[in-house]
Scaffold this motif. Structure first.
Motif, mmCIF file in Angstrom:
data_model
loop_
_atom_site.group_PDB
_atom_site.id
_atom_site.type_symbol
_atom_site.label_atom_id
_atom_site.label_comp_id
_atom_site.label_asym_id
_atom_site.label_seq_id
_atom_site.Cartn_x
_atom_site.Cartn_y
_atom_site.Cartn_z
ATOM 1 N N UNK A 136 0.833 -1.205 0.000
ATOM 2 C CA UNK A 136 0.000 0.000 0.000
ATOM 3 C C UNK A 136 0.870 1.258 0.000
ATOM 4 N N UNK A 137 1.878 1.272 0.856
ATOM 5 C CA UNK A 137 2.756 2.442 0.935
ATOM 6 C C UNK A 137 3.503 2.655 -0.376
ATOM 7 N N UNK A 138 3.899 1.587 -1.016
ATOM 8 C CA UNK A 138 4.635 1.681 -2.271
ATOM 9 C C UNK A 138 3.776 2.335 -3.353
ATOM 10 N N UNK A 139 2.517 1.937 -3.404
ATOM 11 C CA UNK A 139 1.614 2.515 -4.385
ATOM 12 C C UNK A 139 1.323 3.976 -4.074
ATOM 13 N N UNK A 140 1.086 4.295 -2.813
ATOM 14 C CA UNK A 140 0.748 5.668 -2.456
ATOM 15 C C UNK A 140 1.924 6.614 -2.638
ATOM 16 N N UNK A 141 3.151 6.100 -2.504
ATOM 17 C CA UNK A 141 4.333 6.941 -2.719
ATOM 18 C C UNK A 141 4.647 7.125 -4.201
ATOM 19 N N UNK A 142 4.089 6.285 -5.034
ATOM 20 C CA UNK A 142 4.427 6.307 -6.458
ATOM 21 C C UNK A 142 3.169 6.449 -7.318
ATOM 22 N N UNK A 143 2.453 7.512 -7.088
ATOM 23 C CA UNK A 143 1.275 7.792 -7.892
ATOM 24 C C UNK A 143 0.023 8.030 -7.082
ATOM 25 N N UNK A 144 0.050 7.658 -5.814
ATOM 26 C CA UNK A 144 -1.073 7.955 -4.932
ATOM 27 C C UNK A 144 -2.373 7.306 -5.355
ATOM 28 N N UNK A 145 -3.446 8.036 -5.170
ATOM 29 C CA UNK A 145 -4.775 7.492 -5.412
ATOM 30 C C UNK A 145 -4.961 7.045 -6.862
ATOM 31 N N UNK A 146 -4.357 7.763 -7.802
ATOM 32 C CA UNK A 146 -4.492 7.377 -9.210
ATOM 33 C C UNK A 146 -3.786 6.041 -9.483
ATOM 34 N N UNK A 147 -2.640 5.819 -8.848
ATOM 35 C CA UNK A 147 -1.956 4.550 -9.015
ATOM 36 C C UNK A 147 -2.762 3.416 -8.366
ATOM 37 N N UNK A 148 -3.418 3.707 -7.243
ATOM 38 C CA UNK A 148 -4.283 2.723 -6.609
ATOM 39 C C UNK A 148 -5.469 2.406 -7.514
ATOM 40 N N UNK A 149 -5.946 3.404 -8.221
ATOM 41 C CA UNK A 149 -7.042 3.188 -9.167
ATOM 42 C C UNK A 149 -6.596 2.275 -10.309
ATOM 43 N N UNK A 150 -5.373 2.494 -10.792
ATOM 44 C CA UNK A 150 -4.847 1.635 -11.859
ATOM 45 C C UNK A 150 -4.696 0.199 -11.375
ATOM 46 N N UNK A 151 -4.221 0.052 -10.132
ATOM 47 C CA UNK A 151 -4.088 -1.291 -9.575
ATOM 48 C C UNK A 151 -5.464 -1.952 -9.438
ATOM 49 N N UNK A 152 -6.454 -1.192 -8.981
ATOM 50 C CA UNK A 152 -7.810 -1.717 -8.838
ATOM 51 C C UNK A 152 -8.359 -2.152 -10.184
ATOM 52 N N UNK A 153 -8.105 -1.360 -11.207
ATOM 53 C CA UNK A 153 -8.528 -1.732 -12.558
ATOM 54 C C UNK A 153 -7.914 -3.070 -12.958
ATOM 55 N N UNK A 154 -6.621 -3.252 -12.664
ATOM 56 C CA UNK A 154 -5.946 -4.499 -13.002
ATOM 57 C C UNK A 154 -6.538 -5.672 -12.238
ATOM 58 N N UNK A 155 -6.856 -5.450 -10.972
ATOM 59 C CA UNK A 155 -7.455 -6.519 -10.167
ATOM 60 C C UNK A 155 -8.812 -6.925 -10.750
ATOM 61 N N UNK A 156 -9.627 -5.937 -11.100
ATOM 62 C CA UNK A 156 -10.931 -6.220 -11.683
ATOM 63 C C UNK A 156 -10.785 -6.939 -13.019
ATOM 64 N N UNK A 157 -9.796 -6.535 -13.814
ATOM 65 C CA UNK A 157 -9.556 -7.184 -15.103
ATOM 66 C C UNK A 157 -9.190 -8.645 -14.906
ATOM 67 N N UNK A 158 -8.369 -8.928 -13.909
ATOM 68 C CA UNK A 158 -7.952 -10.309 -13.647
ATOM 69 C C UNK A 158 -9.126 -11.155 -13.168
ATOM 70 N N UNK A 159 -9.999 -10.571 -12.361
ATOM 71 C CA UNK A 159 -11.190 -11.293 -11.917
ATOM 72 C C UNK A 159 -12.076 -11.632 -13.114
ATOM 73 N N UNK A 160 -12.260 -10.684 -14.017
ATOM 74 C CA UNK A 160 -13.084 -10.924 -15.200
ATOM 75 C C UNK A 160 -12.436 -11.939 -16.125
ATOM 76 N N UNK A 161 -11.121 -11.919 -16.198
ATOM 77 C CA UNK A 161 -10.387 -12.890 -17.014
ATOM 78 C C UNK A 161 -10.654 -14.311 -16.502
ATOM 79 N N UNK A 162 -10.571 -14.511 -15.192
ATOM 80 C CA UNK A 162 -10.841 -15.826 -14.622
ATOM 81 C C UNK A 162 -12.318 -16.185 -14.789
ATOM 82 N N UNK A 163 -13.190 -15.206 -14.661
ATOM 83 C CA UNK A 163 -14.617 -15.445 -14.864
ATOM 84 C C UNK A 163 -14.872 -16.019 -16.256
#
Length: 355
Positions: A136-163
């Motif tokens: 969490x700290x790594x993401x917040x130090x390197x892009x903050x909330x927008x980087x967390x949003x990108x990570x969330x997008x990737x997580x959702x994409x991976x869930x849909x891929x497995x679906x």
């Protein structure tokens, strides 16, 4: 080991488990970049995209579909494992396209949420694999909330891929003559924090990490209903044995879910009224020796409450009827004294059995 599009700070201090993004032709970034399979190290080729090598989860789905296409006169149990959405979070571009970045909503995060949590967890970070705070700290130090949003997008994409892979298997089941005599169980080994409590990982004693999906369908099983009784992964094996009319020569720790599956509204079964989870601490353990129960952090979930007891005695208590995000630790609230006492005694009884 990290793709070239990751922020410099992450690439300098990160590992393979921090990577995420759409699968693409990384050779365009230079001869030093390429894909390889994690365990074998074998080269994985993107080529022009449409003719890329299949990802491991796609291989698993294809193997299962092939098996289901055969003739199997005898009853069988088929178990299928998928990697995603385990880190690193890579998936084909089309699954990222399902979640445009500007439409991705972050999970609800309360500022200073960890202030009333057990200090041995949030300050000492006494979990055997405490990577959640680091991630969490790594993401917040390197892009903050927008980087967390990108990570969330990737997580959702991976869930849909497995679906999509699960969908291939379900289609293959539906095409079989014995589809109406088939039980399907879909579940996972753990949950995952999406930034709650400034944590981005598993292994915690909180709801986001401990709660998992458990969906079951088949003959005699109620359709379209939800069961709120807490159950555990150790209950799946006894359930399979029950439906297969098989017997064991030894006692099982879990209980069959059959009565809950057939009538989830009644919520009557032979199992306990709580599920138990353990977060391992940093207390060293000798090789090939079991860790002492008293050195771990325990988490109990009843239908309405979660109770956490850490190895140093610190406690947390949450009422999910009014606090589904576990934002308010009610351990000192006299209103819940009887409920807390019941779970305290329940955990003590469980621990006494380990001695």
């Amino acid at each position: 080991v990290l793709p070239p599009w990751m922020p410099g700070g992450v690439r300098a201090n990160g590992s393979w488990g921090d990577g995420f993004g759409p699968i693409q032709d990384v050779s365009k970034y230079g001869d030093d970049y390429g894909w390889s399979l994690f365990y074998s190290g074998r080269e994985w080729n993107y080529r022009e995209g449409h003719n890329r090598d299949p990802m491991p989860d796609e291989v698993h789905a294809a193997e299962v579909v092939e098996f289901l296409g055969g003739n199997h006169s005898a009853p069988f149990l088929l178990t299928v494992g998928f990697s995603r959405p385990h880190s690193p979070w890579y998936a084909p571009q089309e699954f990222f396209d399902l979640f445009p970045l500007d439409s991705v909503q972050l999970t609800p995060i309360l500022k200073n949420d960890a202030a009333d949590c057990a200090k041995i967890l949030t300050q000492d970070r006494d979990i055997s694999e405490p990577w959640g705070w680091h991630k969490y700290e790594k993401i917040m130090r390197n892009g903050g909330e927008q980087q967390l949003r990108k990570w969330t997008q990737a997580y959702l994409a991976c869930v849909s891929f497995v679906d999509a892979q699960v969908g291939k298997i379900l289609d293959a089941i539906e095409s079989r003559e014995d589809a109406d005599n088939t039980i399907v169980i879909f579940t996972s080994d753990h949950g995952y924090h999406m930034g709650e409590k400034e944590y981005l990982f598993k292994f915690s004693p909180w709801e986001e990490s401990v709660r998992i999906p458990l969906v079951v369908s088949g003959p005699g099983i109620a359709k379209g209903l939800e069961c709120f009784s807490p159950v555990s992964l150790i209950d799946i094996y006894p359930t399979c044995m029950d439906y297969g009319s098989a017997k064991t020569s030894y006692n099982l720790d879990g209980f069959s879910l059959r009565s809950l599956l057939e009538d989830p509204v009644a919520e009557a079964w032979a199992g306990p009224s709580v599920s138990v989870a353990v977060s391992g601490s940093k207390v060293p353990v000798e090789v090939n020796q079991p860790a002492r129960a008293e050195d771990q952090h325990f988490s109990l979930r009843s239908m309405y409450f979660r109770y956490i007891r850490c190895r140093n005695g610190e406690e947390e208590f949450y009422d999910h009827r009014v606090d589904p995000n576990e934002w308010t630790n009610q351990i000192d609230n006299p209103h819940y004294r009887a409920d807390i006492l019941g779970l305290q005694q329940g955990l003590s009884a469980i621990l006494n059995k380990t001695k």
